[in-house]
Design an enzyme around this catalytic site. Structure first.
Site, PDB file in Angstrom:
ATOM      1  N   GLY A 257       0.783  -1.233   0.000  1.00  0.00           N
ATOM      2  CA  GLY A 257       0.000   0.000   0.000  1.00  0.00           C
ATOM      3  C   GLY A 257       0.810   1.275   0.000  1.00  0.00           C
ATOM      4  O   GLY A 257       0.251   2.372  -0.057  1.00  0.00           O
ATOM      5  N   GLY A 294       4.013  -3.311  -3.755  1.00  0.00           N
ATOM      6  CA  GLY A 294       3.838  -3.591  -5.181  1.00  0.00           C
ATOM      7  C   GLY A 294       4.019  -2.305  -5.954  1.00  0.00           C
ATOM      8  O   GLY A 294       5.034  -2.064  -6.612  1.00  0.00           O
ATOM      9  N   CYS A 361     -14.246   0.996 -27.952  1.00  0.00           N
ATOM     10  CA  CYS A 361     -15.619   1.513 -28.029  1.00  0.00           C
ATOM     11  C   CYS A 361     -16.235   1.721 -26.653  1.00  0.00           C
ATOM     12  O   CYS A 361     -17.221   1.064 -26.303  1.00  0.00           O
ATOM     13  CB  CYS A 361     -16.502   0.563 -28.818  1.00  0.00           C
TER      14      CYS A 361
HETATM   15  C1  LIG Z   1      -2.364  -5.736  -3.697  1.00  0.00           C
HETATM   16  C2  LIG Z   1      -1.725  -6.242  -2.462  1.00  0.00           C
HETATM   17  C3  LIG Z   1      -0.452  -5.783  -2.097  1.00  0.00           C
HETATM   18  C4  LIG Z   1       0.301  -4.714  -2.861  1.00  0.00           C
HETATM   19  O1  LIG Z   1      -0.330  -3.481  -2.785  1.00  0.00           O
HETATM   20  P1  LIG Z   1       0.429  -2.158  -3.326  1.00  0.00           P
HETATM   21  O2  LIG Z   1      -0.530  -1.073  -3.047  1.00  0.00           O
HETATM   22  O3  LIG Z   1       0.679  -2.358  -4.758  1.00  0.00           O
HETATM   23  O4  LIG Z   1       1.681  -2.025  -2.530  1.00  0.00           O
HETATM   24  C5  LIG Z   1       0.134  -6.340  -0.982  1.00  0.00           C
HETATM   25  N1  LIG Z   1      -0.498  -7.284  -0.247  1.00  0.00           N
HETATM   26  C6  LIG Z   1      -1.727  -7.742  -0.549  1.00  0.00           C
HETATM   27  C7  LIG Z   1      -2.355  -8.776   0.293  1.00  0.00           C
HETATM   28  C8  LIG Z   1      -2.388  -7.227  -1.668  1.00  0.00           C
HETATM   29  O5  LIG Z   1      -3.605  -7.662  -1.973  1.00  0.00           O
END
Ligand SMILES: *Cc1c(COP(=O)(O)O)cnc(C)c1O
Length: 431
Positions: A257, A294, A361
């Site tokens: 996150g 991520g 579209c």
């Molecule tokens: C999507 C997700 C992440 C990564 O989230 P980011 O915002 O891209 O850092 C990490 N852990 C879980 C369980 C997720 O579902």
């Protein structure tokens, strides 16, 4: 960590950067040492261009920020699951967080050792659980009592003891887009506080499970460290209760996150600010803290290069750039109204106000609306920045579109990391 560069002479040509891996050189937008127009000439458009050094530098910045904390970082593969992206991070020592059998397959295929892989997901099938257990993943996370029973059943059948983590709902509503907040008890994710007593009882009864991890993931693109502080506080309370009941909790997983900068006007909170708050809360707890970034690692590591097919102006004076990429390549603007910077690959002194839209579209098939953009003619290229996370991985074949090619740049070398799909591939599974 986030630099903003005003590119003279026109202040509209700002560029979002985590560092300097995408910048103008001799008037042409480049990735590391390679010009994007040359890459487009060689590989065609639409084209995802990923900077290897950007991935590495983001990962290292994360590791440096949390260096004082016993921790293990598992890149969240769903942000960008290309094998070469996973390999690049794995070579740095990073683990993986996977959300399905398919992502587990990718991580293993990329050479990540199973004991560095964490398996998550709110709806894992028994087949996926079996795949995880047979591969020997580090930990499987459960999000309901029904799933715990399923993991136990599969483990018993295989004669194994599963190393399990439980995803706790800290009931913290992080202020972000409603589609990417996940720590609230109204959402489908995790087990809320009231349900934990039952979970602990269940662990005592189910003999093919061992509870070793407590986990949370409160959402994505969270700017305020206080949300993590509040949720971590809750998780630490759960840790204490679990230990009191005799569980050997080794891992405290704070999820992902952490934010990336998409809009230079709204730069992401530096990762060090999160570390400053979290390290003192966690460093004496006798656990290994797991992080699952991520977006933080991948978002600004790629751009989507697209060709201007047509320019069109309607009678109300509204201008459109119609480009050869669309929501099938990058759905974030349509799905989350997310902000992306769009730059002309060749610098232009003159600018126009226009919408940049794709060929699909759907009215939601746009990248930006009413944005000041370089006055580039038809046939020239645009780059949609910050396309590395939740970009290619969310691509679809809608409208009969073929998934684009992807290249990775490392210094002055480029390599194709995904071939452009062919028409034959579009129908290969149909009978
Ligand atoms: C999507 C997700 C992440 C990564 O989230 P980011 O915002 O891209 O850092 C990490 N852990 C879980 C369980 C997720 O579902």
């Amino acid at each position: 960590m986030f630099l903003l560069i005003a590119n003279e002479p026109s202040n509209y040509q700002r560029i979002v950067l985590d560092s300097h891996f995408f910048s103008y050189s001799d008037g042409t937008l480049s990735c590391e040492s390679l010009k994007l127009d040359e890459l487009a000439r060689q590989y065609g458009t639409p084209l995802f261009v990923t900077s290897r050094q950007s991935l590495i530098s983001q990962y290292r910045a994360f590791e440096e920020a949390f260096a004082a904390l016993p921790h293990f970082t598992c890149y969240s593969v769903k942000a960008n699951f290309n094998l070469e992206v996973i390999r690049t991070l794995a070579a740095e020592g990073c683990g993986c967080d996977v959300n399905s059998g398919g992502e587990l397959y990718r991580a293993l295929k990329a050479g990540v050792p199973a004991e560095k892989i964490i398996m998550a997901g709110v709806g894992k099938t028994e087949e996926e659980i079996e795949y995880g257990l047979n591969s020997g993943v580090m930990m499987i996370k459960a999000e309901s009592t029904a799933e715990l029973k399923a993991i136990n059943r599969v483990a018993a059948r295989l004669g194994k003891v599963a190393q399990v983590g439980v995803r706790v709902t800290p009931n913290v509503t992080a202020e972000t887009h409603p589609y990417i907040t996940t720590g609230d008890s109204k959402e489908k994710f995790g087990i809320d506080e009231a349900g934990l007593a039952e979970v602990f009882d269940l662990f005592k009864a189910l003999t093919n499970l061992e509870l070793h991890g407590l986990d949370m993931h409160i959402g994505s693109q969270i700017f305020d460290p206080e949300y993590y502080v509040a949720a971590t506080q809750k998780l630490l309370e759960v840790l204490e209760s679990a230990r009191h009941l005799g569980f050997d909790i080794k891992w405290l997983d704070l999820g992902g996150g952490f934010p990336a900068t998409y809009d230079p006007q709204k730069p992401a909170t530096p990762i060090t600010k999160f570390a400053e708050k979290l390290i003192p809360m966690l460093d004496d707890k006798g656990v290994t803290v797991i992080f699952e970034p991520g977006r933080f690692i991948a978002a600004n590591s790629s751009v989507l290069v697209t060709k201007i097919l047509y320019r069109k102006k309607n009678h109300a004076g509204k201008e459109f750039f119609i480009v050869d990429a669309g929501m099938t390549e990058l759905i974030r603007p349509a799905l989350y109204q997310s902000h992306h910077e769009v730059l002309t690959v060749k610098q232009h002194d003159k600018s126009v106000v226009a919408d940049v839209v794709g060929p699909v579209c759907e009215s939601s098939d746009f990248f930006v609306r009413h944005r000041t953009i370089g006055d580039a003619p038809e046939g020239e290229l645009l780059a949609v920045l910050s396309s590395g996370a939740y970009g290619a991985v969310m691509g679809t074949n809608y409208n009969g579109r073929r998934r684009p090619a992807e290249v990775m740049v490392d210094g002055s070398e480029a390599k194709l990391i995904r071939r452009r799909e062919t028409y034959e591939q579009l129908v290969q599974n149909e009978i």
